[in-house]
Design an enzyme around this catalytic site. Structure first.
Site, PDB file in Angstrom:
ATOM      1  N   ASP A 231      -2.804   6.849  -5.498  1.00  0.00           N
ATOM      2  CA  ASP A 231      -1.385   6.113  -5.693  1.00  0.00           C
ATOM      3  C   ASP A 231      -1.407   5.924  -4.031  1.00  0.00           C
ATOM      4  OD1 ASP A 231       1.255   5.582  -6.396  1.00  0.00           O
ATOM      5  OD2 ASP A 231       1.017   6.345  -7.313  1.00  0.00           O
ATOM      6  N   HIS A 254      -3.203   2.870  -3.347  1.00  0.00           N
ATOM      7  CA  HIS A 254      -2.448   1.376  -4.167  1.00  0.00           C
ATOM      8  C   HIS A 254      -1.682   0.942  -2.915  1.00  0.00           C
ATOM      9  CE1 HIS A 254      -1.671   3.298  -8.820  1.00  0.00           C
ATOM     10  NE2 HIS A 254      -3.054   2.863  -7.892  1.00  0.00           N
TER      11      HIS A 254
END
Ligand SMILES: *[C@@H]1O[C@H](CO)[C@@H](O)[C@H](O)[C@H]1NC(C)=O
Ligand SMILES: *[C@@H]1O[C@H](CO)[C@@H](O)[C@H](O)[C@H]1NC(C)=O
Ligand SMILES: *[C@@H]1O[C@H](CO)[C@@H](O)[C@H](O)[C@H]1NC(C)=O
Ligand SMILES: *[C@@H]1O[C@H](CO)[C@@H](O)[C@H](O)[C@H]1NC(C)=O
Ligand SMILES: *[C@@H]1O[C@H](CO)[C@@H](O)[C@H](O)[C@H]1NC(C)=O
Ligand SMILES: *[C@@H]1O[C@H](CO)[C@@H](O)[C@H](O)[C@H]1NC(C)=O
Ligand SMILES: *[C@@H]1O[C@H](CO)[C@@H](O)[C@H](O)[C@H]1NC(C)=O
Length: 406
Positions: A231, A254
């Site tokens: 993430d 991310h």
């Protein structure tokens, strides 16, 4: 510029040098070795009680720099909360060994599933390595609702490896975090935090394993970090100000994200965020701000500068229409005002066509957006990149590619 690591100043390693005074007089004791409080190394027996005893002794100590010591061995810890305030102005938590989380969610039965190692209300806390904190998150990932939506009894919440809540003047350095079941390091309601020389690693496909998440905190510095997770490498939440992030290598993951903000229709206040000297490799986003339409308030005075992208899907992205149902966000009259955001000296390659995507709302447009010295190319041979601005206002200066849309 392509290829090669661009920031050579990144390093992570056992650089601390510690001098430990081995006082044995109890009244003036400065070091608190968990082994002296009953911790048994090996990683098979739960040592959380022994750690808590050592912590309570250090925290109650009247000496100037009480230091809890985890020797260079493996220790299994069930979920545990280290509480303050402590008597001394500073307290050290020195990890030479490895801390292992239980390998099954069963250990959290009747306990708060949002945390594993929590520090609550401590000032002057210095968590230092060169040790390792292993969240052993696989069993949690395997029951995550995000990845297994049809699984009966799936979990939306899994433990954060290290949580600092209501803390002041504290630091985390020289720690190697691996495989947290959810976020690796969470800072909430804190003021004056330094995170440096950390290495954070989890598989690209592990759900919600953010590297570092900051919310409701001020004066936070993150520097010299290598982060690769499933993430955001670093995510910045609501009520945050004066955050400086530099010398970070991010990927997989991310990217560096401000948001998502305003999800519950709250008044967002995020300002003075400075991100610089970041190398992103193979991430889904690069420099990102995302807000929900239902939110209000502001995000202002943000700089992303000296950033190098290598095959990043959305190198520069502002998404003011963020929502959890793809392509089904109803247009609203509300929005978080995003203003005074500068993207300066950003280079590298994009793995999607839209390398610059400023997707702002019609009702609360983005203002004072600066694109300066930008050169992005496609990561795919023979392809072009574009920018796409919707309701974004500002100035582009020295943008070579893609053609700026401002
Ligand atoms: C503890 O330290 C103080 C000041 O450094 C000293 O005066 C005192 O005698 C010490 N007490 C013991 C038990 O060593
Ligand atoms: C935090 O550090 C600042 C500056 O060093 C100092 O003025 C302040 O008293 C410290 N706060 C706490 C709670 O220790
Ligand atoms: C992290 O978890 C993955 C998946 O379970 C595993 O392959 C990897 O070895 C783990 N890393 C460490 C350092 O334990
Ligand atoms: C902008 O956001 C809207 C609403 O989420 C979405 O439908 C649209 O595809 C986005 N545009 C771009 C270029 O990403
Ligand atoms: C999307 O977010 C809304 C508002 O937070 C929530 O009520 C809803 O359940 C979410 N939907 C999904 C599919 O996650
Ligand atoms: C890329 O842009 C150039 C110049 O505008 C154009 O000639 C070329 O056809 C474009 N290539 C693609 C794949 O769109
Ligand atoms: C920008 O995105 C919108 C959808 O949000 C799309 O309709 C439009 O064609 C895009 N423009 C370019 C230049 O890609």
């Amino acid at each position: 510029m392509q290829g090669g690591h661009y920031f050579l100043l990144l390093f992570v390693g056992p650089l601390v040098s510690v001098s430990i005074a081995c006082s044995t007089e109890h009244a003036n004791q400065t070091t608190f070795d968990v082994s002296d409080y009953g911790a048994v190394s090996g990683g098979h027996i739960d040592d959380s009680e022994a750690f808590l005893k050592a912590w309570n002794a250090a925290c109650a100590s009247e000496t100037e720099n009480p230091t809890l010591i985890v020797p260079p061995k493996r220790f299994l810890l069930n979920p545990i909360v280290f509480s303050g305030p402590c008597r001394a102005k500073n307290i050290n938590f020195l990890i030479f060994g490895r801390l292992l989380a239980p390998d099954s969610p069963g250990a959290w039965k009747e306990l708060d599933p949002s945390q594993w190692l929590a520090f609550n209300g401590v000032s002057g806390l210095n968590i230092a390595g060169p040790g390792r904190i292993n969240g052993r998150g696989k069993a949690w990932w395997d029951q995550s609702c995000r990845d297994h939506p049809r699984l009966v009894g799936c979990s939306t919440l899994a433990p954060t490896a290290v949580k600092l809540v209501s803390c002041k003047n504290s630091s985390i350095s020289e720690i190697h975090f691996v495989n947290s079941s959810q976020t690796h390091v969470l800072i909430r309601d804190c003021d004056g935090i330094n995170i440096e020389n950390v290495l954070i690693e989890a598989p690209e496909r592990s759900p919600n394993t953010d590297g570092i998440h900051i919310s409701a905190s001020h004066n936070v510095v993150i520097t010299n970090a290598i982060i690769g997770t499933g993430d955001d490498c670093v995510s910045i939440g609501d009520h945050t100000s004066n955050i400086a992030i530099s010398y970070v290598k991010c990927g997989p993951g991310h990217g560096i994200s401000i948001g998502s903000l305003g999800r519950s229709g709250n008044f967002v206040q995020v300002e003075n965020i400075h991100v610089s000297k970041v190398y992103l490799q193979g991430t889904t986003n690069g420099a990102r701000i995302k807000t929900w339409q239902v939110g209000r308030g502001y995000v202002r005075r943000v700089t992303f500068e000296h950033i190098f992208f290598r095959s990043v899907k959305n190198p520069i992205i502002i998404d003011q229409n963020y929502c959890n149902k793809s392509d089904a966000c109803k247009e609203m009259e509300t929005g978080v005002h995003i203003t005074d955001v500068s993207f300066n000296q950003l280079y590298g390659t994009s793995s999607s066509r839209v390398a610059v995507n400023l997707n702002c709302s019609r009702s609360v447009a983005c203002t004072s957006i600066y694109l300066k010295s930008i050169y992005l190319r496609s990561a795919l041979a023979g392809q072009n990149v574009t920018s796409n601005c919707t309701n974004a206002h500002g100035v582009a200066f020295g943008v070579i590619q893609p053609d700026p849309c401002l």
